[in-house]
Write a protein that holds these residues in place. Structure first.
Motif, mmCIF file in Angstrom:
data_model
loop_
_atom_site.group_PDB
_atom_site.id
_atom_site.type_symbol
_atom_site.label_atom_id
_atom_site.label_comp_id
_atom_site.label_asym_id
_atom_site.label_seq_id
_atom_site.Cartn_x
_atom_site.Cartn_y
_atom_site.Cartn_z
ATOM 1 N N THR A 1 0.827 -1.206 0.000
ATOM 2 C CA THR A 1 0.000 0.000 0.000
ATOM 3 C C THR A 1 0.859 1.253 0.000
ATOM 4 O O THR A 1 1.835 1.348 0.766
ATOM 5 N N ASP B 1 -12.582 -7.871 -12.471
ATOM 6 C CA ASP B 1 -12.810 -8.457 -11.156
ATOM 7 C C ASP B 1 -13.924 -9.482 -11.264
ATOM 8 O O ASP B 1 -14.875 -9.287 -12.045
ATOM 9 N N SER C 1 -3.869 1.023 -3.208
ATOM 10 C CA SER C 1 -4.559 0.487 -2.021
ATOM 11 C C SER C 1 -5.023 -0.929 -2.331
ATOM 12 O O SER C 1 -5.125 -1.319 -3.497
ATOM 13 N N ASN D 1 -7.822 -2.325 -2.499
ATOM 14 C CA ASN D 1 -8.991 -2.477 -3.380
ATOM 15 C C ASN D 1 -8.636 -2.300 -4.855
ATOM 16 O O ASN D 1 -9.504 -2.429 -5.731
ATOM 17 N N GLN D 2 -7.390 -2.007 -5.130
ATOM 18 C CA GLN D 2 -6.921 -1.947 -6.515
ATOM 19 C C GLN D 2 -6.253 -3.258 -6.939
ATOM 20 O O GLN D 2 -5.742 -3.361 -8.063
ATOM 21 N N SER E 1 -6.251 -6.446 -8.653
ATOM 22 C CA SER E 1 -7.113 -6.813 -9.772
ATOM 23 C C SER E 1 -6.261 -7.294 -10.941
ATOM 24 O O SER E 1 -5.038 -7.272 -10.899
#
Lengths: 112, 114
Positions: free
Chosen positions: B15, B38, B82, B84-85, B87
């Protein structure tokens, strides 16, 4: 915003049967509708596409139909074979913005 | 051979550590685009570029930057990645975007942000 809905999310057919995947789009400015096939771990690859001035297009066992009034287009695969098993994506391109919006994908399984 | 080349193919990072994913095409295509993939969400467009020095936001641009200084290159920049990236990312190009030309995809970059 613009979106593309794709159904079903999974489809299982016997070898030799037909498979149909349906998509609807919201942006009336959409003028190009490609279909992509993605095998596991690989890149999406174009299998067929259709433009808004055409109602139907066929390429061997694959056909796509477009109903602009209903904002609906479909992929038809005839005489399915095990190698047709993959994830299929529809998409719609907006002529206004250049955005390409994809459906959520359909996992097709063709059983031998 | 006509192709879209992405690098790296795989990256595990932490991160906040800035990273860049490069994309290059050798087909003289005007239109280039980045997508993330995703499970259950299909391919979502992050940014696209209709031509040199022209970039536009796709559906999920937050947390990403792009630039198009040359026709062949379209790097994707994550200034402060972060989790949530995390992928699978694809770069794609086509001859002309607005006219509806088939997009050619790269092989993908799998990013893991810890």
């Amino acid at each position: 915003g613009e979106n593309v809905e794709q159904h079903p999310s999974t489809l299982s057919v016997q070898e030799g049967d037909s498979a149909v995947i349906k998509c609807t789009y919201s942006d009336s400015a959409s003028n190009y509708f490609p279909w992509y096939k993605q095998e596991l771990g690989k890149r999406p690859q174009l299998i067929i596409d259709i433009r808004s001035n055409v109602g139907e297009k066929k390429d061997q066992r694959i056909a796509v139909t477009l109903n602009k009034t209903a904002k609906h287009f479909s992929l038809h695969i005839t005489e399915t074979q095990p190698e047709d098993s993959a994830v299929y994506f529809c998409a719609a391109l907006s002529s206004n913005t250049g955005k390409l919006i994809f459906g959520q994908g359909t996992t097709l399984q063709v059983k031998p | 051979e006509a192709q879209v080349t992405q690098n790296p193919r795989y990256l595990i990072t932490v991160t906040g550590k800035k990273l860049t994913v490069t994309c290059s095409q050798n087909m003289n295509h005007e239109y280039m685009s980045w997508y993330r993939q995703d499970p259950g969400l299909g391919l979502r467009q992050i940014y696209y570029s209709m031509n040199v020095e022209v970039t536009d936001k796709g559906d999920v641009p937050e947390g990403y930057k792009v630039s198009r200084k040359e026709k062949r290159n379209f790097p994707l920049i994550l200034e402060s990645p972060s989790p949530n990236q995390t992928s699978l990312y694809f770069c794609a190009s086509s001859f002309r975007g607005g006219l509806g030309q088939p997009q050619h995809f790269g092989d993908g970059t799998r990013l893991s942000i810890l």
